[in-house]
Design a protein around this motif. Structure first.
Motif, PDB file in Angstrom:
ATOM      1  N   GLU A   1       0.825  -1.207   0.000  1.00 42.53           N
ATOM      2  CA  GLU A   1       0.000   0.000   0.000  1.00 42.53           C
ATOM      3  C   GLU A   1       0.861   1.259   0.000  1.00 42.53           C
ATOM      4  OE1 GLU A   1      -2.680  -0.474   3.274  1.00 42.53           O
ATOM      5  OE2 GLU A   1      -4.136  -1.552   2.044  1.00 42.53           O
ATOM      6  N   ALA A   2       1.995   1.219   0.660  1.00 44.13           N
ATOM      7  CA  ALA A   2       2.884   2.383   0.693  1.00 44.13           C
ATOM      8  C   ALA A   2       3.471   2.668  -0.688  1.00 44.13           C
ATOM      9  CB  ALA A   2       4.010   2.149   1.697  1.00 44.13           C
ATOM     10  N   GLN A   3       3.585   1.654  -1.530  1.00 43.73           N
ATOM     11  CA  GLN A   3       4.175   1.816  -2.848  1.00 43.73           C
ATOM     12  C   GLN A   3       3.148   2.114  -3.940  1.00 43.73           C
ATOM     13  OE1 GLN A   3       6.331  -1.801  -3.456  1.00 43.73           O
ATOM     14  NE2 GLN A   3       7.882  -1.315  -1.931  1.00 43.73           N
ATOM     15  N   LEU A   4       1.875   2.042  -3.615  1.00 44.61           N
ATOM     16  CA  LEU A   4       0.839   2.283  -4.622  1.00 44.61           C
ATOM     17  C   LEU A   4       0.742   3.763  -4.945  1.00 44.61           C
ATOM     18  CD1 LEU A   4      -2.031  -0.047  -3.360  1.00 44.61           C
ATOM     19  CD2 LEU A   4      -0.535  -0.401  -5.325  1.00 44.61           C
ATOM     20  N   PRO A   5       0.443   4.084  -6.202  1.00 42.07           N
ATOM     21  CA  PRO A   5       0.269   5.499  -6.553  1.00 42.07           C
ATOM     22  C   PRO A   5      -1.012   6.049  -5.927  1.00 42.07           C
ATOM     23  CG  PRO A   5      -0.306   4.098  -8.407  1.00 42.07           C
ATOM     24  CD  PRO A   5       0.271   3.207  -7.346  1.00 42.07           C
ATOM     25  N   LYS A   6      -1.029   7.342  -5.680  1.00 37.97           N
ATOM     26  CA  LYS A   6      -2.206   7.990  -5.103  1.00 37.97           C
ATOM     27  C   LYS A   6      -3.365   7.990  -6.093  1.00 37.97           C
ATOM     28  CE  LYS A   6      -0.389   9.376  -1.219  1.00 37.97           C
ATOM     29  NZ  LYS A   6      -0.722   8.752   0.011  1.00 37.97           N
ATOM     30  N   ARG A   7      -3.058   8.145  -7.389  1.00 38.24           N
ATOM     31  CA  ARG A   7      -4.078   8.172  -8.433  1.00 38.24           C
ATOM     32  C   ARG A   7      -3.668   7.276  -9.579  1.00 38.24           C
ATOM     33  NH1 ARG A   7      -5.394  14.304  -9.840  1.00 38.24           N
ATOM     34  NH2 ARG A   7      -7.363  13.428 -10.517  1.00 38.24           N
ATOM     35  N   VAL A   8      -4.649   6.742 -10.247  1.00 35.99           N
ATOM     36  CA  VAL A   8      -4.401   5.955 -11.462  1.00 35.99           C
ATOM     37  C   VAL A   8      -5.190   6.607 -12.570  1.00 35.99           C
ATOM     38  CG1 VAL A   8      -4.615   3.707 -12.556  1.00 35.99           C
ATOM     39  CG2 VAL A   8      -4.083   3.851 -10.121  1.00 35.99           C
ATOM     40  N   ARG A   9      -4.496   7.016 -13.608  1.00 36.29           N
ATOM     41  CA  ARG A   9      -5.143   7.711 -14.725  1.00 36.29           C
ATOM     42  C   ARG A   9      -5.126   6.825 -15.968  1.00 36.29           C
ATOM     43  NH1 ARG A   9      -2.972  13.904 -14.345  1.00 36.29           N
ATOM     44  NH2 ARG A   9      -3.358  14.145 -12.122  1.00 36.29           N
ATOM     45  N   GLY A  10      -6.145   7.003 -16.764  1.00 38.60           N
ATOM     46  CA  GLY A  10      -6.199   6.287 -18.030  1.00 38.60           C
ATOM     47  C   GLY A  10      -5.235   6.896 -19.030  1.00 38.60           C
ATOM     48  N   ALA A  11      -5.026   6.196 -20.115  1.00 34.59           N
ATOM     49  CA  ALA A  11      -4.125   6.690 -21.155  1.00 34.59           C
ATOM     50  C   ALA A  11      -4.721   7.932 -21.811  1.00 34.59           C
ATOM     51  CB  ALA A  11      -3.897   5.620 -22.203  1.00 34.59           C
ATOM     52  N   SER A  12      -3.869   8.918 -22.063  1.00 35.09           N
ATOM     53  CA  SER A  12      -4.353  10.143 -22.706  1.00 35.09           C
ATOM     54  C   SER A  12      -4.452   9.906 -24.209  1.00 35.09           C
ATOM     55  CB  SER A  12      -3.419  11.312 -22.413  1.00 35.09           C
ATOM     56  OG  SER A  12      -2.134  11.033 -22.906  1.00 35.09           O
ATOM     57  N   ARG A  13      -5.346  10.657 -24.823  1.00 37.55           N
ATOM     58  CA  ARG A  13      -5.573  10.477 -26.269  1.00 37.55           C
ATOM     59  C   ARG A  13      -4.753  11.419 -27.072  1.00 37.55           C
ATOM     60  NH1 ARG A  13     -11.963   9.251 -26.834  1.00 37.55           N
ATOM     61  NH2 ARG A  13     -11.945   7.453 -25.521  1.00 37.55           N
TER      62      ARG A  13
END
Length: 108
Positions: A96-108
């Protein structure tokens, strides 16, 4: 209307868990001397949904399962078990400490 055959297919392990949970619901209902109609009314769902839950139908929505567990006063025990899903001894805090705060989809 055509029904999808895939809705009824579950991995064997998942099917076993679903059938065990449905049996626990049936036993809990009977132990509380509730009819299926009584449980449906208390949970705010239809009688046919309670019947499907007690048969272990894989197509019943999770919200209906939770309503039935609540109506049988089993939700607390269930939520405790859900909180333990995916947790291994000591590994979770590190991961959990290594997980990113946000996960974003691929930009177009």
């Amino acid at each position: 209307m055509k029904k999808s055959a895939d809705l009824k297919r579950l991995p064997f392990e998942a099917e076993d868990v679903l059938l065990a949970l449905s049996e626990r619901v049936r036993v809990a209902r009977r132990a509380r001397q509730l009819t299926q109609a009584d449980l449906a009314a208390k949970a705010g769902i239809g009688l046919s949904t309670v019947v499907a839950i007690e048969k272990g139908a894989p197509t019943v929505q999770m919200g209906y399962w939770l309503a039935v567990l609540w109506a049988l006063d089993l939700l607390q025990g269930f939520s405790t078990q859900v909180g333990q899903l995916g947790r291994e001894e000591g590994d979770v805090a590190l991961l959990e400490a290594q997980l990113p705060k946000r996960v974003r989809g691929a930009s177009r």
